[in-house]
Design an enzyme around this catalytic site. Sequence first.
Site, mmCIF file in Angstrom:
data_model
loop_
_atom_site.group_PDB
_atom_site.id
_atom_site.type_symbol
_atom_site.label_atom_id
_atom_site.label_comp_id
_atom_site.label_asym_id
_atom_site.label_seq_id
_atom_site.Cartn_x
_atom_site.Cartn_y
_atom_site.Cartn_z
ATOM 1 N N HIS A 157 -8.491 -29.389 -6.022
ATOM 2 C CA HIS A 157 -9.525 -28.594 -5.894
ATOM 3 C C HIS A 157 -9.132 -27.403 -5.239
ATOM 4 O O HIS A 157 -10.036 -26.750 -4.876
ATOM 5 C CB HIS A 157 -10.967 -29.093 -5.470
ATOM 6 N N SER A 278 3.409 -1.172 -5.849
ATOM 7 C CA SER A 278 2.109 -0.307 -6.410
ATOM 8 C C SER A 278 2.405 1.077 -6.371
ATOM 9 O O SER A 278 3.066 1.758 -5.603
ATOM 10 C CB SER A 278 1.008 -0.811 -5.627
ATOM 11 N N LYS A 284 2.082 -2.629 -0.823
ATOM 12 C CA LYS A 284 2.057 -3.902 -1.798
ATOM 13 C C LYS A 284 3.071 -4.415 -2.104
ATOM 14 O O LYS A 284 4.406 -3.575 -2.539
ATOM 15 C CB LYS A 284 1.265 -3.557 -2.884
ATOM 16 N N GLU A 291 3.568 -13.479 -12.402
ATOM 17 C CA GLU A 291 2.449 -13.221 -13.148
ATOM 18 C C GLU A 291 2.529 -12.924 -14.509
ATOM 19 O O GLU A 291 1.963 -13.200 -15.499
ATOM 20 C CB GLU A 291 1.588 -11.776 -12.591
#
Length: 457
Positions: A157, A278, A284, A291
């Site tokens: 979980h 970024s 970043k 992804e």
Amino acid sequence: MTKKAWGGRFESNPESWVDAFNASIHFDKNLIDQDIQGSIAHATMLAEQNIIQTDEAELIIQGLKDIQKDYYDHNLELSESLEDIHLNVEHALIQKIGQVGGKLHTGRSRNDQVATDMHLYTKQHVQEIITLVESLQKAILNIADEHIHTIMPGYTHLQRAQPISFAHHIMTYFWMLERDKSRFNDSIKRIDISPLGAAALSGTTHPIDRHRTQELLGFGSLYENSLDAVSDRDYIVETLQNISLTMVHLSRFAEEIIFWSTDEAKFITLSDSFSTGSSIMPQKKNPDMAELIRGKVGRTTGHLMSMLVTLKGLPLAYNKDMQEDKEGLFDAIHTIKGSLRIFEGMITTMQVNKERLNETVHKDFSNATELADYLVEQNIPFREAHEIVGKIVLWCIQNGKYLLDVPLEQYQSYNEKIESNVYDYLKPENCLSRRKSYGSTGQEAVQHQINVAKELI
């Protein structure tokens, strides 16, 4: 306007925009190698069966090889009005060697021709996918070998659950990929079937030898039914299903990589080569490759759904709807091959932050089950032990402590059977070493698991 191969019964040609809608040359040009391979086998068989002359077959075969070279030398003009790769090659052949080139199509149809091309194409690329899957498995094995004794929190979980070996965790994906590889390998016997010679749907009156073209093309078997030969797309659905499931497994792994690389976790550090930045936030470092792989599952699953829906209402035998079988398959194959290569590079170059992982398992309650097991060993029923540990964890939360920080007298206030040896029992490394059951996260069990995996590879 190019003369249509089927134009004899028509009084006029379609308008150019209709030709464009009908044409598949923009994507089925990917089949040129398979199309020429199939045509060479067909021409060889026609000559052996005395359907065409040997010198005609030799002229056709050389012409086909020249066309293949022209294609890769960018000297082959492909026309939308010729619809597909088959008619473009045939047109180029007739231009190159004269009307004898028109004899190549004796005893076959575009229906069995394209089916042959697709079987050859799918077989080749499924074998390449299997090789790439195994290469990724080897990368996983190498990482697991290094991290049998690296301890990390296991989750359920997305909550800390129990301490486990990093090697044990990452080996989970080895076994997912092993099942994927098994499915791809098993599917080859249903891909490796020759439809050539089925013609449009009912076979041919010419004395062809389908077993000979099967042999020349290296197919394992033949379709026994000519209708089935030209209408079967099960092997494409199965390949898309196998690709989709493998991509789902890669996506799950990618999600772990994304989480592990966050500042909140810091379990791993990705190589700059597999990260991006970024355009507005200079600090970043984004896990964009992971992804993208996670995102591409949408397109591969979509191709599977599209193929199933396309086939759902089709009567026998060939229907133009089947032209839609190619783009999705081509894209899905391209997508999974790229994803497997990227994934291997991404995990091979990532840094596993052992100290951070060790720190996390010393500052959580993932050893709470161990404490319950400790009480069970003191002859306390598990349900009672579970409640006792729950109360101790609550005390820890209220007092900013972890189980290894709890004073012995505090432990004994909950149950007098808890003794000083509890602290050794709760150390994460000991939590692992006590797990000796087959397939578990204990160091010995994980080493055995890795050995089994190496034997498979």
